[in-house]
Write a protein that holds these residues in place. Structure first.
Motif, mmCIF file in Angstrom:
data_model
loop_
_atom_site.group_PDB
_atom_site.id
_atom_site.type_symbol
_atom_site.label_atom_id
_atom_site.label_comp_id
_atom_site.label_asym_id
_atom_site.label_seq_id
_atom_site.Cartn_x
_atom_site.Cartn_y
_atom_site.Cartn_z
ATOM 1 N N ASN A 2 0.851 -1.190 0.000
ATOM 2 C CA ASN A 2 0.000 0.000 0.000
ATOM 3 C C ASN A 2 0.888 1.243 0.000
ATOM 4 O O ASN A 2 1.785 1.359 0.830
ATOM 5 C CB ASN A 2 -0.903 0.020 1.236
ATOM 6 N N ILE A 3 0.579 2.115 -0.938
ATOM 7 C CA ILE A 3 1.468 3.274 -1.128
ATOM 8 C C ILE A 3 0.687 4.572 -0.961
ATOM 9 O O ILE A 3 -0.472 4.670 -1.371
ATOM 10 C CB ILE A 3 2.100 3.210 -2.524
ATOM 11 N N LEU A 4 1.351 5.562 -0.359
ATOM 12 C CA LEU A 4 0.761 6.899 -0.238
ATOM 13 C C LEU A 4 1.689 7.914 -0.894
ATOM 14 O O LEU A 4 2.866 8.013 -0.538
ATOM 15 C CB LEU A 4 0.582 7.269 1.246
ATOM 16 N N VAL A 5 1.154 8.648 -1.864
ATOM 17 C CA VAL A 5 1.911 9.740 -2.474
ATOM 18 C C VAL A 5 1.400 11.044 -1.869
ATOM 19 O O VAL A 5 0.189 11.288 -1.847
ATOM 20 C CB VAL A 5 1.717 9.761 -4.018
ATOM 21 N N VAL A 6 2.311 11.861 -1.371
ATOM 22 C CA VAL A 6 1.912 13.159 -0.809
ATOM 23 C C VAL A 6 2.150 14.240 -1.868
ATOM 24 O O VAL A 6 3.263 14.360 -2.401
ATOM 25 C CB VAL A 6 2.725 13.482 0.469
ATOM 26 N N GLY A 7 1.099 15.014 -2.157
ATOM 27 C CA GLY A 7 1.195 16.075 -3.158
ATOM 28 C C GLY A 7 -0.075 16.114 -3.983
ATOM 29 O O GLY A 7 -0.942 15.243 -3.829
ATOM 30 N N GLY A 8 -0.195 17.104 -4.840
ATOM 31 C CA GLY A 8 -1.459 17.188 -5.581
ATOM 32 C C GLY A 8 -1.358 17.953 -6.889
ATOM 33 O O GLY A 8 -2.306 18.581 -7.332
ATOM 34 N N GLY A 9 -0.188 17.882 -7.540
ATOM 35 C CA GLY A 9 -0.031 18.599 -8.803
ATOM 36 C C GLY A 9 0.244 17.654 -9.963
ATOM 37 O O GLY A 9 0.060 16.442 -9.855
ATOM 38 N N LYS A 64 -2.479 1.426 7.156
ATOM 39 C CA LYS A 64 -1.442 0.412 6.895
ATOM 40 C C LYS A 64 -0.662 0.664 5.606
ATOM 41 O O LYS A 64 -0.521 -0.209 4.745
ATOM 42 C CB LYS A 64 -2.069 -0.990 6.861
ATOM 43 N N ILE A 65 -0.172 1.904 5.509
ATOM 44 C CA ILE A 65 0.659 2.254 4.351
ATOM 45 C C ILE A 65 2.030 1.605 4.527
ATOM 46 O O ILE A 65 2.639 1.678 5.597
ATOM 47 C CB ILE A 65 0.790 3.797 4.240
ATOM 48 N N ASP A 66 2.511 0.934 3.464
ATOM 49 C CA ASP A 66 3.811 0.271 3.533
ATOM 50 C C ASP A 66 4.944 1.157 3.048
ATOM 51 O O ASP A 66 6.111 0.933 3.375
ATOM 52 C CB ASP A 66 3.796 -1.000 2.666
ATOM 53 N N PHE A 67 4.588 2.155 2.207
ATOM 54 C CA PHE A 67 5.636 2.985 1.603
ATOM 55 C C PHE A 67 5.038 4.336 1.234
ATOM 56 O O PHE A 67 3.950 4.389 0.648
ATOM 57 C CB PHE A 67 6.170 2.279 0.349
ATOM 58 N N ALA A 68 5.726 5.398 1.610
ATOM 59 C CA ALA A 68 5.229 6.739 1.292
ATOM 60 C C ALA A 68 6.194 7.429 0.326
ATOM 61 O O ALA A 68 7.393 7.156 0.337
ATOM 62 C CB ALA A 68 5.099 7.564 2.572
ATOM 63 N N VAL A 69 5.637 8.294 -0.492
ATOM 64 C CA VAL A 69 6.453 9.088 -1.412
ATOM 65 C C VAL A 69 6.099 10.545 -1.149
ATOM 66 O O VAL A 69 4.956 10.945 -1.358
ATOM 67 C CB VAL A 69 6.140 8.731 -2.887
#
Ligand code: AMP
Ligand code: GLY
Length: 422
Positions: A2-9, A64-69
């Motif tokens: 499960n991945i989370l990307v932070v940002g919105g552009g 339960k995010i496994d990896f964030a960007v």
């Protein structure tokens, strides 16, 4: 995973699309995301800002995010990667100490001076009058004035004479138009030559440069008008020959990695080198601690290796075990902006011509500032969309991108018609 990307552009839209191509990607979340990203990933908290660190990290723990960007500059400079790591979540991007390479111009200029990395000659000032005196005494114009901290890409003024230099210094140090970012300023020599951006994956020890690129920062055709976040990109950059690439590796890229590690700030993530190819060789005009926007859109279109694999190798310090492959040919990204940008503009205009799958005549449409209403997409920021095409030649990529962007309409929309002509 499960991945989370932070940002919105647009940059985050390009990252999300690449991450979705990986077999390892499970659920993919993006916070805050935008209307285009929400078509492809889960955007559960469009109400948050990228700097809402506590809430974003709490979301990651709960889900339960496994990896964030972490993609944008401000959360990186604030230490969001450290905050994820404290909760046991590995995150792509530099920690707070390493992000200072973008967060403080005084730090990055000092680093280059200490380690002999070629850059424009400079002086740093905390006193307005001293800065003015220095400029008057040296009497060389244009002169470049930079706010120390983050300033939405607007913290650089190229002053043609003493009056405009003084006005720039006053607005940064007295009127504080960039807040505390302007408490200290850097005054530097103006460099001449073609500009090149090189993004590089870096795991603290190994550095792997990506395809080179050329941003177009001015708002209007002919490189006229105010500086923006970037109005279009071509990749690779035609000025960046293999000989120059070798020279940059020797004199700039490796020394920077080494310098950061010696300073106990090993850089892990995407390191952005803003270079000018001067008659005396390539010199650094800026470092950023993240992918460029819109550079990422064009550069990632050429990436032929699984982006998630690369990011995991970066955080796991195993970049030396991976071969990163690039497609032949070229890519071009053209940005469609709101009338008035980078100054005042209106939002909420309906956008026509978009397709639900995010493609248009073979080009990829990356959303930068859009919202969804009952009737479809509306504009919500200065940079609204980026249309990216990849082809065998640069001319074909440009033709495809321009053909596609010609089909999109919204009130006040403008874009540069001369991307790639320099
Ligand atoms: P930045 O906001 O740091 O990306 O800088 C904006 C633009 O200012 C760059 O893309 C360059 O075109 C220009 N610039 C910055 N520093 C210099 C310099 N020392 N000499 C010439 N141009 C510069
Ligand atoms: N396009 C320039 C930047 O991302 O800083």
């Amino acid at each position: 995973m499960n991945i989370l990307v932070v940002g919105g552009g647009g940059r985050e839209h390009a990252l999300v699309r690449k991450l979705l191509q990986s077999e390892k990607t499970g659920k993919l979340y993006c916070i805050p995301g935008n209307a285009g990203i929400a078509n492809e990933a889960i955007c559960p908290r469009s109400d948050l800002k990228t700097t809402d660190m506590k809430q974003i990290v709490a979301f990651a723990v709960e889900n339960k995010i496994d990896f964030a960007v972490v993609a944008p500059d401000d959360p990186l400079v604030l230490g969001m990667v450290d905050a994820f790591q404290e909760k046991g979540i590995p995150a792509f991007g530099p920690n707070k100490l390493a992000a200072a390479i973008e967060g403080s111009k005084v730090f990055s200029k000092g680093l280059m001076k200490k380690y002999g990395i070629p850059t424009a000659k400079y002086n740093a000032f905390t006193d307005m009058r001293e800065a003015e005196r220095h400029i008057r005494d040296s009497g060389t114009y244009p002169v470049v004035i930079k706010a120390d901290g983050l300033a939405l890409g607007k913290g650089v003024v190229i002053a043609e004479d003493f009056t405009s230099a003084k006005a720039a210094i006053r607005s940064m140090m007295e009127e504080k138009i960039f807040g505390e970012s302007g408490s200290e300023i850097v005054v530097e020599e103006f460099l001449e030559g073609p500009e090149v951006t090189v993004l590089a994956f870096c795991d603290g020890k190994t550095i792997v440069p990506m395809a080179s690129s050329m941003d177009h920062k001015r708002a209007f055709d002919g490189n006229l008008g105010p500086n923006t976040g970037g109005m279009g990109v071509i990749a690779p950059n035609p000025h960046y020959t293999p000989e120059i690439a070798n020279l940059c590796m020797k004199t700039i890229f490796l020394p920077t990695v080494e310098a950061m590690s010696r300073e106990n700030r090993p850089f892990k993530g995407c390191l952005y080198f803003g270079l000018i190819l001067t008659p005396d060789g390539p010199k650094v005009i800026e470092y950023n601690c993240r992918f460029g926007d819109p550079e990422a859109q064009a550069v990632l279109a050429l990436l032929d290796t699984d982006l998630l694999e690369i990011m995991l190798a970066v955080t796991g310090e195993k970049l030396n075990t991976l071969t990163v492959k690039w497609k032949d040919g070229a890519a071009a990204c053209i940005v469609a902006a709101s009338g008035g940008y980078p100054g005042k503009y209106r939002v909420g205009h309906a956008i026509s011509g978009l397709k639900p799958d995010g493609q248009l005549d073979g080009a990829l449409v990356h959303h930068a500032g859009t919202k969804h209403t009952g009737d479809g997409f509306v504009t919500s920021a200065g940079r609204v969309l980026g249309v990216t095409a990849q082809a065998k030649t640069l001319q074909e990529a440009l033709d495809e991108a321009y053909k596609a962007i010609g089909k999109i309409r919204f009130e006040g929309m403008f874009y540069r018609t001369d991307i790639g002509k320099y």
